[in-house]
Write an enzyme that holds these catalytic residues in place. Sequence first.
Site, mmCIF file in Angstrom:
data_model
loop_
_atom_site.group_PDB
_atom_site.id
_atom_site.type_symbol
_atom_site.label_atom_id
_atom_site.label_comp_id
_atom_site.label_asym_id
_atom_site.label_seq_id
_atom_site.Cartn_x
_atom_site.Cartn_y
_atom_site.Cartn_z
ATOM 1 N N ASN A 89 0.852 -1.141 -0.115
ATOM 2 C CA ASN A 89 -0.029 0.011 0.076
ATOM 3 C C ASN A 89 0.992 1.331 -0.004
ATOM 4 O OD1 ASN A 89 0.309 0.714 2.831
ATOM 5 N ND2 ASN A 89 -0.419 -1.195 3.299
ATOM 6 N N ASP A 98 -4.920 -5.716 5.227
ATOM 7 C CA ASP A 98 -6.128 -6.346 6.172
ATOM 8 C C ASP A 98 -5.999 -8.071 5.447
ATOM 9 O OD1 ASP A 98 -7.001 -4.425 7.364
ATOM 10 O OD2 ASP A 98 -8.096 -3.355 5.714
ATOM 11 N N LYS A 120 7.544 -18.531 -8.923
ATOM 12 C CA LYS A 120 7.254 -17.310 -9.795
ATOM 13 C C LYS A 120 5.819 -18.009 -10.779
ATOM 14 C CE LYS A 120 8.343 -13.943 -12.748
ATOM 15 N NZ LYS A 120 9.175 -13.370 -14.071
ATOM 16 N N PRO A 165 -3.913 -11.212 10.873
ATOM 17 C CA PRO A 165 -4.317 -11.033 12.289
ATOM 18 C C PRO A 165 -4.339 -9.678 12.490
ATOM 19 C CG PRO A 165 -2.004 -11.679 12.145
ATOM 20 C CD PRO A 165 -2.714 -11.837 10.543
ATOM 21 N N ILE A 204 -3.223 -6.703 14.753
ATOM 22 C CA ILE A 204 -2.072 -6.252 15.623
ATOM 23 C C ILE A 204 -2.658 -5.613 16.726
ATOM 24 C CG2 ILE A 204 0.371 -5.857 15.839
ATOM 25 C CD1 ILE A 204 0.626 -6.452 12.909
ATOM 26 N N PHE A 245 -4.308 3.933 14.764
ATOM 27 C CA PHE A 245 -4.802 4.866 13.711
ATOM 28 C C PHE A 245 -5.966 4.536 12.958
ATOM 29 C CE2 PHE A 245 -1.358 8.155 13.110
ATOM 30 C CZ PHE A 245 -0.880 7.837 14.375
ATOM 31 N N LYS A 251 -14.225 2.200 15.264
ATOM 32 C CA LYS A 251 -13.017 1.526 15.236
ATOM 33 C C LYS A 251 -12.464 1.442 16.770
ATOM 34 C CE LYS A 251 -10.998 1.261 11.457
ATOM 35 N NZ LYS A 251 -10.043 1.690 10.259
HETATM 36 O O1 C5P Z 1 -6.863 -0.761 8.752
HETATM 37 P P1 C5P Z 1 -7.624 -0.322 10.003
HETATM 38 O O2 C5P Z 1 -8.213 0.894 9.539
HETATM 39 O O3 C5P Z 1 -8.212 -1.361 10.810
HETATM 40 O O4 C5P Z 1 -6.259 0.116 10.851
HETATM 41 C C1 C5P Z 1 -6.554 0.728 12.231
HETATM 42 C C2 C5P Z 1 -5.464 0.326 13.200
HETATM 43 O O5 C5P Z 1 -5.642 -0.809 13.279
HETATM 44 C C3 C5P Z 1 -4.100 0.990 12.793
HETATM 45 O O6 C5P Z 1 -3.704 1.566 14.016
HETATM 46 C C4 C5P Z 1 -3.344 0.007 12.280
HETATM 47 O O7 C5P Z 1 -2.215 0.083 12.755
HETATM 48 C C5 C5P Z 1 -3.920 -1.113 13.062
HETATM 49 N N1 C5P Z 1 -3.939 -2.374 12.471
HETATM 50 C C6 C5P Z 1 -3.203 -3.531 12.737
HETATM 51 N N2 C5P Z 1 -3.359 -4.804 12.347
HETATM 52 C C7 C5P Z 1 -4.252 -5.045 11.233
HETATM 53 C C8 C5P Z 1 -5.012 -4.088 10.854
HETATM 54 C C9 C5P Z 1 -4.918 -2.785 11.051
HETATM 55 O O8 C5P Z 1 -2.488 -3.361 13.883
HETATM 56 N N3 C5P Z 1 -4.179 -6.151 10.892
#
Ligand code: C5P
Length: 399
Positions: A208, A276, A286, A304, A306, A324, A338
């Site tokens: 990304n 995600d 490959k 997962p 995190i 975030f 969230k």
């Molecule tokens: O992608 P999303 O909007 O859910 O991200 C929100 C927060 O969750 C961010 O702080 C991002 O670093 C964290 N996050 C994470 N592991 C994921 C998806 C998002 O720690 N798999």
Amino acid sequence: MLAGKRVLLIIGGGIAAYKSLLLVRLLKGQGAAVTPVLTAGGAEFVTALSLGALAGEKVHDRLFDLTAEAEMGHIELSRSADLIVVAPATADLMARMAGGRADDLASTLLLATDTPVLVAPAMNVRMWLHPATQRNIAQLQADGVRFVGPDEGEMACGEFGPGRMAEPEAILEAVRALLADGPLAGRHVLVTSGPTHEPIDPVRYIANRSSGAQGAAIAAALRDLGARVTFVTGPAVVPPPPGVTVVRVETAVQMLAAVQAALPAEAAVFAAAVADWQVSNAAGQKLKKDRSGKAPRLEFVENPDILATVAKMTMGRPRLVVGFAAETEQVFDNAAAKRARKGCDWIVANDVSPGTGIMGGAENAVTLITGAGAEVWPRMGKDAVARQLAERIAAALQA
Ligand code: C5P
């Protein structure tokens, strides 16, 4: 930053000694007083004259120096410092330190003190990798000695590998981290940053647009307040700031493992743009076009989360967990939802819609959502956002 601090700088015998002249200037520029100590080897590479002129202090180079002893004994010399920096630290000097030898002024000073010691090794790659050196390093680490570097790269001797002395700026950052007396001094804080790469096959991945700029700025701001920062980063464009412990990962799964290994921490800031999904049918070889003209089908499984994993820990959870939310619509509502869903304490919400220039840009416009409500911050540089957030974190941990 270092006003009122005294650094005893021991310069060993290596070609990197010339960089220590720059280090003296950097330390002085931050307001530190620098007392230089030159080993016999060090004196082969830089002169006491240049060192003394840059430090504005007498250079100490002999153990049995009657005049110096009458002015300030060698025991007093090492004890009056707030930090002893050994740069460059040669394999031989580290061996003598690890063995508790006191056969010249430098080793005697190091033995005669309990002042914290920071070592910047510099040597040929084979000397660095030699089991004897590695044994000495393990011993010194067990004795509480801190290390900065060595870096990897081309060496003065023409070889390539680990062994180059850390750059003076990085040594300065390490000194600042050790001597800083900010509100986060002594506290461990974790920051995730950058994108993740999710492999499709051995040469392709899904990524990304996260540059890692905001995460790097937050790590630097927390470091400047005295925190010991572990910085877990995906493959970002912006390099990690100096003076933090960097753990590099590629995938979300690796990032989760690195985060769990870095805990406990008093606060954790999840600024990474974690993918995600990961490709569940990633190929071991490959992928190739075949004559049928059919494109491969990728399948996905969720990664997962995190942030949620850490926020919902029942034991050893950081006291403050900050997530975030990069949203492109209904920023506030989505971010507040969230916060509840992930179980984190704060959410830093920002609008990354096309046209805002925020993703990958230098500025950010955020809303901080805490248990007490939402605060809209004015649009400002990512560094300023980071400083403000770091100060809020410091205040929350002190409360
Ligand atoms: O992608 P999303 O909007 O859910 O991200 C929100 C927060 O969750 C961010 O702080 C991002 O670093 C964290 N996050 C994470 N592991 C994921 C998806 C998002 O720690 N798999």
